[in-house]
Design a protein around this motif. Structure first.
Motif, PDB file in Angstrom:
ATOM      1  N   ALA A  71      -6.638  -5.614  -3.238  1.00 17.54           N
ATOM      2  CA  ALA A  71      -5.494  -4.268  -3.976  1.00 17.54           C
ATOM      3  C   ALA A  71      -5.813  -2.853  -2.862  1.00 17.54           C
ATOM      4  O   ALA A  71      -4.910  -2.046  -2.647  1.00 17.54           O
ATOM      5  CB  ALA A  71      -6.430  -4.204  -5.377  1.00 17.54           C
ATOM      6  N   SER A  72      -7.378  -3.006  -2.261  1.00 13.19           N
ATOM      7  CA  SER A  72      -7.215  -1.872  -1.240  1.00 13.19           C
ATOM      8  C   SER A  72      -6.872  -1.999  -0.650  1.00 13.19           C
ATOM      9  O   SER A  72      -5.971  -1.356   0.351  1.00 13.19           O
ATOM     10  CB  SER A  72      -8.582  -1.799  -0.716  1.00 13.19           C
ATOM     11  OG  SER A  72      -8.989  -3.461  -0.537  1.00 13.19           O
ATOM     12  N   ILE A  78       2.167  -1.197  -1.211  1.00 12.19           N
ATOM     13  CA  ILE A  78       3.181  -0.900  -1.860  1.00 12.19           C
ATOM     14  C   ILE A  78       3.698   0.693  -1.690  1.00 12.19           C
ATOM     15  O   ILE A  78       5.097   0.970  -1.086  1.00 12.19           O
ATOM     16  CB  ILE A  78       3.084  -1.585  -2.723  1.00 12.19           C
ATOM     17  CG1 ILE A  78       2.509  -3.081  -3.278  1.00 12.19           C
ATOM     18  CG2 ILE A  78       3.735  -0.930  -4.332  1.00 12.19           C
ATOM     19  CD1 ILE A  78       2.375  -3.273  -4.385  1.00 12.19           C
ATOM     20  N   ILE A  79       2.895   1.665  -1.655  1.00 14.50           N
ATOM     21  CA  ILE A  79       3.713   2.951  -1.572  1.00 14.50           C
ATOM     22  C   ILE A  79       3.974   3.319  -0.543  1.00 14.50           C
ATOM     23  O   ILE A  79       5.396   4.515  -0.660  1.00 14.50           O
ATOM     24  CB  ILE A  79       2.138   3.279  -2.184  1.00 14.50           C
ATOM     25  CG1 ILE A  79       1.325   3.249  -3.587  1.00 14.50           C
ATOM     26  CG2 ILE A  79       2.201   5.126  -1.838  1.00 14.50           C
ATOM     27  CD1 ILE A  79       0.257   3.986  -3.918  1.00 14.50           C
ATOM     28  N   ALA A  80       3.786   3.012   0.934  1.00 16.20           N
ATOM     29  CA  ALA A  80       4.082   3.340   1.736  1.00 16.20           C
ATOM     30  C   ALA A  80       5.914   2.775   2.044  1.00 16.20           C
ATOM     31  O   ALA A  80       6.573   3.679   2.288  1.00 16.20           O
ATOM     32  CB  ALA A  80       3.339   2.592   3.487  1.00 16.20           C
ATOM     33  N   VAL A  83       7.852   4.482  -0.464  1.00 20.69           N
ATOM     34  CA  VAL A  83       7.750   6.222  -0.020  1.00 20.69           C
ATOM     35  C   VAL A  83       9.050   6.174   1.576  1.00 20.69           C
ATOM     36  O   VAL A  83      10.021   6.972   1.526  1.00 20.69           O
ATOM     37  CB  VAL A  83       6.877   6.885   0.665  1.00 20.69           C
ATOM     38  CG1 VAL A  83       7.355   8.153   1.916  1.00 20.69           C
ATOM     39  CG2 VAL A  83       6.410   7.033  -0.738  1.00 20.69           C
ATOM     40  N   THR A  84       8.413   5.091   2.100  1.00 27.51           N
ATOM     41  CA  THR A  84       9.810   4.905   3.572  1.00 27.51           C
ATOM     42  C   THR A  84      11.413   4.508   2.525  1.00 27.51           C
ATOM     43  O   THR A  84      12.555   5.020   3.041  1.00 27.51           O
ATOM     44  CB  THR A  84       9.370   3.837   4.089  1.00 27.51           C
ATOM     45  OG1 THR A  84       7.932   3.743   4.474  1.00 27.51           O
ATOM     46  CG2 THR A  84      10.433   3.442   5.141  1.00 27.51           C
ATOM     47  N   ARG A  85      11.208   3.832   1.416  1.00 33.13           N
ATOM     48  CA  ARG A  85      12.834   2.653   1.006  1.00 33.13           C
ATOM     49  C   ARG A  85      13.079   4.374   0.114  1.00 33.13           C
ATOM     50  O   ARG A  85      14.500   4.800   0.784  1.00 33.13           O
ATOM     51  CB  ARG A  85      12.523   2.566  -0.453  1.00 33.13           C
ATOM     52  CG  ARG A  85      13.733   2.122  -0.301  1.00 33.13           C
ATOM     53  CD  ARG A  85      13.528   1.103  -1.847  1.00 33.13           C
ATOM     54  NE  ARG A  85      13.298   1.714  -3.328  1.00 33.13           N
ATOM     55  CZ  ARG A  85      12.627   1.443  -4.372  1.00 33.13           C
ATOM     56  NH1 ARG A  85      13.395   0.037  -4.555  1.00 33.13           N
ATOM     57  NH2 ARG A  85      12.878   2.138  -4.994  1.00 33.13           N
TER      58      ARG A  85
END
Length: 95
Positions: A71-72, A78-80, A83-85
């Motif tokens: 998960a690290s 996933i967050i990147a 945000v990119t989307r």
């Protein structure tokens, strides 16, 4: 013969001006606008120092499964991607 060459040169020049030059200018402007907006948005984001106190309440069994599923590495990816989307959908020409 001269008219054929002149027509070919005019066609090539029209392609370069309409197709290549205009797109280069538009996409360069979009790049600079998006890069400036992202740098302005980064300064508005909250500081992540308060997250360490939130993670102290997680038990060792939960940490085991978080480490097992990597998960690290996965959560920042996933967050990147999200945000990119989000940023790409806000570009008027693309989104």
């Amino acid at each position: 013969m001269f008219a054929i060459l002149l027509s070919a040169v005019n066609t090539l020049l029209a392609f370069l001006v309409r197709g290549v030059l205009i797109k280069f200018v538009v996409f360069t402007a979009l790049y600079f606008i998006v890069s400036e907006l992202v740098s302005a948005m980064v300064s508005l984001l909250p500081n992540g120092s308060s997250l360490t106190s939130a993670f102290t309440g997680i038990s060792s069994a939960t940490w085991y499964f978080l480490d097992l599923f990597a998960a690290s590495q996965g959560i920042p990816l996933i967050i990147a991607a999200l945000v990119t989307r989000f940023i790409i959908r806000r570009i008027p020409v693309i989104g």
